[in-house]
Design a protein around this motif. Sequence first.
Motif, mmCIF file in Angstrom:
data_model
loop_
_atom_site.group_PDB
_atom_site.id
_atom_site.type_symbol
_atom_site.label_atom_id
_atom_site.label_comp_id
_atom_site.label_asym_id
_atom_site.label_seq_id
_atom_site.Cartn_x
_atom_site.Cartn_y
_atom_site.Cartn_z
ATOM 1 N N SER A 5 0.849 -1.191 0.000
ATOM 2 C CA SER A 5 0.000 0.000 0.000
ATOM 3 C C SER A 5 0.885 1.241 0.000
ATOM 4 C CB SER A 5 -0.894 0.000 1.242
ATOM 5 O OG SER A 5 -1.495 1.269 1.439
ATOM 6 N N LEU A 6 0.587 2.181 -0.877
ATOM 7 C CA LEU A 6 1.344 3.431 -0.961
ATOM 8 C C LEU A 6 0.386 4.591 -0.743
ATOM 9 C CD1 LEU A 6 3.809 5.209 -1.622
ATOM 10 C CD2 LEU A 6 3.289 4.878 -4.050
ATOM 11 N N LYS A 7 0.558 5.283 0.368
ATOM 12 C CA LYS A 7 -0.297 6.424 0.709
ATOM 13 C C LYS A 7 0.483 7.717 0.510
ATOM 14 C CE LYS A 7 -2.704 8.689 4.550
ATOM 15 N NZ LYS A 7 -2.958 8.682 6.020
ATOM 16 N N LEU A 8 -0.155 8.696 -0.138
ATOM 17 C CA LEU A 8 0.467 10.002 -0.339
ATOM 18 C C LEU A 8 -0.499 11.093 0.106
ATOM 19 C CD1 LEU A 8 0.949 8.208 -3.302
ATOM 20 C CD2 LEU A 8 2.821 9.856 -3.303
ATOM 21 N N ASN A 9 0.049 12.170 0.657
ATOM 22 C CA ASN A 9 -0.811 13.293 1.023
ATOM 23 C C ASN A 9 -0.851 14.362 -0.060
ATOM 24 O OD1 ASN A 9 1.799 14.299 1.383
ATOM 25 N ND2 ASN A 9 1.164 15.695 3.043
ATOM 26 N N LYS A 10 -0.169 14.079 -1.188
ATOM 27 C CA LYS A 10 -0.107 15.044 -2.282
ATOM 28 C C LYS A 10 0.129 14.291 -3.576
ATOM 29 C CE LYS A 10 2.378 19.310 -3.521
ATOM 30 N NZ LYS A 10 3.468 20.233 -3.119
ATOM 31 N N ARG A 11 -0.504 14.736 -4.656
ATOM 32 C CA ARG A 11 -0.323 14.092 -5.961
ATOM 33 C C ARG A 11 0.922 14.660 -6.639
ATOM 34 N NH1 ARG A 11 -4.842 11.184 -7.726
ATOM 35 N NH2 ARG A 11 -6.648 11.386 -6.336
ATOM 36 N N GLU A 12 2.058 14.093 -6.282
ATOM 37 C CA GLU A 12 3.312 14.568 -6.856
ATOM 38 C C GLU A 12 4.302 13.412 -6.918
ATOM 39 O OE1 GLU A 12 5.740 18.645 -6.440
ATOM 40 O OE2 GLU A 12 5.857 17.413 -4.645
ATOM 41 N N PHE A 13 4.793 13.134 -8.112
ATOM 42 C CA PHE A 13 5.826 12.125 -8.344
ATOM 43 C C PHE A 13 5.389 10.715 -7.939
ATOM 44 C CE2 PHE A 13 8.313 16.002 -6.847
ATOM 45 C CZ PHE A 13 8.359 16.571 -8.109
ATOM 46 N N GLU A 14 4.074 10.465 -7.945
ATOM 47 C CA GLU A 14 3.617 9.151 -7.513
ATOM 48 C C GLU A 14 4.118 8.032 -8.420
ATOM 49 O OE1 GLU A 14 1.796 11.945 -8.557
ATOM 50 O OE2 GLU A 14 -0.295 11.398 -8.164
ATOM 51 N N TYR A 15 4.221 8.317 -9.740
ATOM 52 C CA TYR A 15 4.695 7.263 -10.634
ATOM 53 C C TYR A 15 6.156 6.930 -10.366
ATOM 54 C CZ TYR A 15 6.113 4.604 -14.682
ATOM 55 O OH TYR A 15 6.634 3.617 -15.476
ATOM 56 N N ASP A 16 6.976 7.947 -10.098
ATOM 57 C CA ASP A 16 8.390 7.710 -9.817
ATOM 58 C C ASP A 16 8.566 6.878 -8.549
ATOM 59 O OD1 ASP A 16 9.834 9.560 -11.874
ATOM 60 O OD2 ASP A 16 8.262 10.795 -11.021
ATOM 61 N N ILE A 17 7.771 7.192 -7.528
ATOM 62 C CA ILE A 17 7.851 6.445 -6.270
ATOM 63 C C ILE A 17 7.390 5.008 -6.487
ATOM 64 C CG2 ILE A 17 6.949 6.298 -3.907
ATOM 65 C CD1 ILE A 17 6.577 9.417 -4.102
ATOM 66 N N TYR A 18 6.268 4.858 -7.180
ATOM 67 C CA TYR A 18 5.735 3.528 -7.502
ATOM 68 C C TYR A 18 6.760 2.692 -8.268
ATOM 69 C CZ TYR A 18 2.939 0.149 -10.207
ATOM 70 O OH TYR A 18 2.463 -0.986 -10.813
ATOM 71 N N SER A 19 7.415 3.298 -9.256
ATOM 72 C CA SER A 19 8.385 2.579 -10.085
ATOM 73 C C SER A 19 9.588 2.119 -9.277
ATOM 74 C CB SER A 19 8.847 3.465 -11.247
ATOM 75 O OG SER A 19 7.768 3.790 -12.090
ATOM 76 N N LEU A 20 10.044 2.946 -8.356
ATOM 77 C CA LEU A 20 11.173 2.555 -7.522
ATOM 78 C C LEU A 20 10.820 1.374 -6.622
ATOM 79 C CD1 LEU A 20 12.813 5.945 -6.458
ATOM 80 C CD2 LEU A 20 13.893 4.082 -7.720
ATOM 81 N N ILE A 21 9.633 1.404 -6.027
ATOM 82 C CA ILE A 21 9.213 0.294 -5.174
ATOM 83 C C ILE A 21 9.120 -0.996 -5.986
ATOM 84 C CG2 ILE A 21 7.350 -0.603 -3.718
ATOM 85 C CD1 ILE A 21 6.701 2.338 -3.005
ATOM 86 N N ARG A 22 8.542 -0.903 -7.187
ATOM 87 C CA ARG A 22 8.417 -2.073 -8.056
ATOM 88 C C ARG A 22 9.790 -2.612 -8.465
ATOM 89 N NH1 ARG A 22 3.914 -3.611 -11.060
ATOM 90 N NH2 ARG A 22 5.367 -5.178 -11.843
ATOM 91 N N ALA A 23 10.754 -1.713 -8.621
ATOM 92 C CA ALA A 23 12.099 -2.148 -9.008
ATOM 93 C C ALA A 23 12.745 -2.976 -7.908
ATOM 94 C CB ALA A 23 12.964 -0.931 -9.335
ATOM 95 N N PHE A 24 12.481 -2.623 -6.643
ATOM 96 C CA PHE A 24 13.021 -3.391 -5.530
ATOM 97 C C PHE A 24 12.224 -4.671 -5.286
ATOM 98 C CE2 PHE A 24 15.233 0.523 -4.462
ATOM 99 C CZ PHE A 24 16.413 0.056 -3.909
#
Length: 489
Positions: A5-24
């Motif tokens: 689960s990835l929770k954000l308080n702001k719609r900013e750079f969500e794809y970049d964060i998602y991609s990094l998690i998926r890479a690990f």
Amino acid sequence: MLSMSLKLNKREFEYDIYSLIRAFYPGSEIKIWYEGEEEPAAEYSYRYEVEYGDDSITFTVTEGEEEVKSKTTRIPEGEERKERKNHVKNLVYRTLVSITGRELPWGNLTGIRPTKIPMHMLEEGKSNVEIAQFMRDTYGTSPEKTALAITIANRERAILKEIDYEKGYSLYVGIPFCPSICQYCSFGSHVLKAWSHMVEPYLDALCKELTFIANQMKGRPLDTIYIGGGTPTTLEPDQMRRLLGHIQNEFPMEGLKEFTVEAGRPDTITREKLAVLREFPVSRISINPQTMNQETLDLIGRKHTVEDVTAKFGMARELGFDNINMDLIIGLPGEHQEHVAHTLEQMKILDPDSLTVHSLSLKRATRLNLFKDQYEEISFENSQEIMQMTEACSREMGMGPYYLYRQKNIAGNFENVGYAKLDKAGIYNILIMEEKQTIMAAGAGASTKFVFQHGERIERVENVKDLKNYVERIDEMLERKGVGIEKFL
């Protein structure tokens, strides 16, 4: 499969964060939700939370109910979006490194062509040492990948030095037919047997579009032509002669630096078709085995044999082709290090002029991804050792790296690299990847890319993918392309 689960308080750079998690955590399922929304109901192995403050950003990782790690980075006042994004990605990356105990070959780079960074810095007059330091500090790239990106950027600059980016252009021509659809393919191809009735109408529309492009771009130098697909050699000899003759009559051939035709699938190549290519100024072809292991070829739906590859390659050499590329895919199902080693030994025997090594990318549209539960582990052996094997083999064959790109969901977080002998590099490949020059594209699903302000701004004009729609709506495609050309000129 890990559920996250990835929770954000702001719609900013969500794809970049998602991609990094998926890479690990490749293959994991990640649910993104935002503050104020109800958390998706599920049992999550890990919960991630990104809290954007006024002058800082905090990244928290929770396993079950227990907090594993929380890190905060401060954001200098007045920082621009690009630098802010680098801070966010670095924060997430370093936190995941500390939790997993491993680093990624390309560090926190996501959604970017790695060579664009050193290329831009070289053009600014920076030294290789300065570029390497910047890439390591900003993106956390490994020493090997940093060196690879810088090496390729320098070679690209040397290859492209004679090309006029501003006035010139390149041409892509798409042939969206294949004898069968490979399991890993995500391109908009059509099985020839079912769509043979559309080939002639398609060529009619395609030639009309090519004439339009030639007239609109008249007076500008044409640097490269690339006929891709699909598989262009699904065309019959007379159909190929018609297409190539039309291109030769409509476009300026003097000054052309490269003319590539993808022969691609060996099961579509005949001596007569190769002879037709020799009638025209085609300077480069691709004959692509992907692997030289028959069991894998059968599994991925290639419908040809290892012997076909060898025979058609030899046939092309006999007919005088002196610039032949071969594509390989690393990370195919069931292939271990010894399978890749066998393929590379066969490449040494054939001795092509360039070799493009692809790390398998499992895109959602591919059958290989949709039915991956039917195969052995996908990409489990796409390791640094295997990538080093391909590089060592290429160097033994007298080749050096000349272009590089990465894709989403790429196996092992690695890359695709083109290796070539001296003066055999694919110029079009560099131009399309570095986005240095406008690429006029014709055909169903073709994407014209207009390059403005030395690559600072890119605008695309897309053709429809459906064959019937392309043929019936060709005038609409021309009108749409005309608007883009007028703005470009």
